[in-house]
Design an enzyme around this catalytic site. Structure first.
Site, PDB file in Angstrom:
ATOM      1  N   GLU A  91     104.840  30.078 -49.798  1.00 20.53           N
ATOM      2  CA  GLU A  91     106.480  29.713 -50.115  1.00 20.53           C
ATOM      3  C   GLU A  91     106.534  30.643 -50.671  1.00 20.53           C
ATOM      4  O   GLU A  91     108.253  31.159 -51.578  1.00 20.53           O
ATOM      5  CB  GLU A  91     106.534  28.770 -49.342  1.00 20.53           C
ATOM      6  CG  GLU A  91     106.343  27.960 -48.114  1.00 20.53           C
ATOM      7  CD  GLU A  91     106.960  26.418 -47.796  1.00 20.53           C
ATOM      8  OE1 GLU A  91     107.053  26.487 -46.712  1.00 20.53           O
ATOM      9  OE2 GLU A  91     106.473  25.717 -49.050  1.00 20.53           O
ATOM     10  N   MET A 124     109.324  18.364 -43.600  1.00 21.67           N
ATOM     11  CA  MET A 124     108.854  17.596 -44.580  1.00 21.67           C
ATOM     12  C   MET A 124     108.926  16.836 -45.911  1.00 21.67           C
ATOM     13  O   MET A 124     108.533  16.099 -46.274  1.00 21.67           O
ATOM     14  CB  MET A 124     107.169  17.857 -43.594  1.00 21.67           C
ATOM     15  CG  MET A 124     106.518  17.798 -42.834  1.00 21.67           C
ATOM     16  SD  MET A 124     104.569  18.087 -42.827  1.00 21.67           S
ATOM     17  CE  MET A 124     104.325  16.906 -42.942  1.00 21.67           C
ATOM     18  N   GLU A 125     109.530  17.323 -46.714  1.00 17.49           N
ATOM     19  CA  GLU A 125     109.902  17.534 -48.527  1.00 17.49           C
ATOM     20  C   GLU A 125     111.774  17.569 -48.044  1.00 17.49           C
ATOM     21  O   GLU A 125     111.540  16.362 -49.249  1.00 17.49           O
ATOM     22  CB  GLU A 125     109.246  18.295 -48.729  1.00 17.49           C
ATOM     23  CG  GLU A 125     108.069  18.566 -48.683  1.00 17.49           C
ATOM     24  CD  GLU A 125     107.376  19.792 -47.329  1.00 17.49           C
ATOM     25  OE1 GLU A 125     106.730  19.401 -47.041  1.00 17.49           O
ATOM     26  OE2 GLU A 125     107.879  20.459 -47.127  1.00 17.49           O
ATOM     27  N   ASP A 168     109.615  28.188 -36.764  1.00 18.48           N
ATOM     28  CA  ASP A 168     109.018  27.968 -35.517  1.00 18.48           C
ATOM     29  C   ASP A 168     109.338  27.288 -34.573  1.00 18.48           C
ATOM     30  O   ASP A 168     110.763  26.626 -35.260  1.00 18.48           O
ATOM     31  CB  ASP A 168     107.298  26.920 -35.007  1.00 18.48           C
ATOM     32  CG  ASP A 168     107.355  26.487 -36.049  1.00 18.48           C
ATOM     33  OD1 ASP A 168     107.912  25.040 -35.501  1.00 18.48           O
ATOM     34  OD2 ASP A 168     107.133  26.253 -37.156  1.00 18.48           O
TER      35      ASP A 168
END
Length: 249
Positions: free
Chosen positions: A17, A190-191, A214
């Protein structure tokens, strides 16, 4: 360290990323802390520090705390990918969070589901001015982007709720449950909400920028690794660079 320096932090969870951005950022020096590499540079008129948070809320909270306590960071930009939840949020779109929530926070019956104990809220707001700038810049970047072979439609920018949790959501049942519980959620990752809580506690402005990789369900529409490297990482570079160029010094 000179506390007068107020750096801009650029954070992502995975190497893919951040890869394009690190290649473009002028090299300066690297600092090691808690097993993490912090890349320090001067870029687009700002003192910048880039770092990989690692995956998950605890890792993101640790990294953010280090940024704010050891690197004199005054603003934080988190960039990366996420699963789309909201109607019309498609693969290749960009979601800019104006609020973040931990979907796996549940201290009931002591507190309502999702509420952060001690804070009395379940959603943490991103800095409004920073969000407005990111939304504007992201729209301009996507308007100039060519339709990539991995995408089925021209990408768009969305602004709204992003939810976070220590669960990789990749089944239709899991995403349906999240949509039922949080119908206004646009994306899941998730962060972001952990970073938001640390920034909230320290009073530091932040923004979370996510490219949709997705639909957080059973259907894998694209090659994930290829998508991150060829689409999401390039979006991150273009958006972050443009934000830095317009961000007040």
């Amino acid at each position: 360290m000179n506390q007068a320096v107020r750096r801009v932090a650029i954070v992502a969870a995975m190497p893919e990323e951040l890869s394009a951005l690190l290649q473009a950022m002028p090299p300066d020096k690297q600092v090691q802390r808690a097993g993490r590499t912090f890349w320090l540079s001067q870029w687009c008129g700002h003192e910048v520090v880039a770092v990989l948070s690692r995956i998950g809320k605890v890792a993101a909270a640790t990294t953010t705390t280090l940024l704010l306590t050891e690197f004199a960071v005054g603003r934080v930009l988190f960039t990366g990918v996420a699963g789309g939840l909201g109607e019309g949020v498609r693969v290749g779109d960009v979601v800019v969070a104006d609020a973040l929530l931990q979907h796996d926070m549940d201290a009931s019956p002591l507190f309502p589901r999702f509420e952060l104990p001690g804070l009395g809220v379940d959603r943490l707001r991103a800095d409004a001015d920073l969000v407005a700038l990111v939304v504007q810049v992201a729209g301009e970047v996507l308007d100039k982007a060519h339709l990539h072979g991995l995408l089925q439609s021209a990408p768009r920018v969305h602004q709204g709720l992003v939810i976070s949790g220590d669960l990789f959501v990749d089944t239709t049942a899991e995403s349906a449950a999240l949509r039922l519980a949080l119908p206004d959620a646009l994306a899941v990752e998730m962060e972001g909400a952990a970073l938001a809580q640390v920034c909230h506690d320290f009073g530091v402005p932040f923004a979370v920028i996510r490219t949709i990789s997705d639909r957080a369900d059973d259907a894998a529409h694209v090659d994930f690794q290829r998508f991150v490297l060829e689409v999401a990482s390039r979006y991150s570079l273009a958006v972050v660079k443009a934000v830095l160029e317009r961000l007040p010094r």
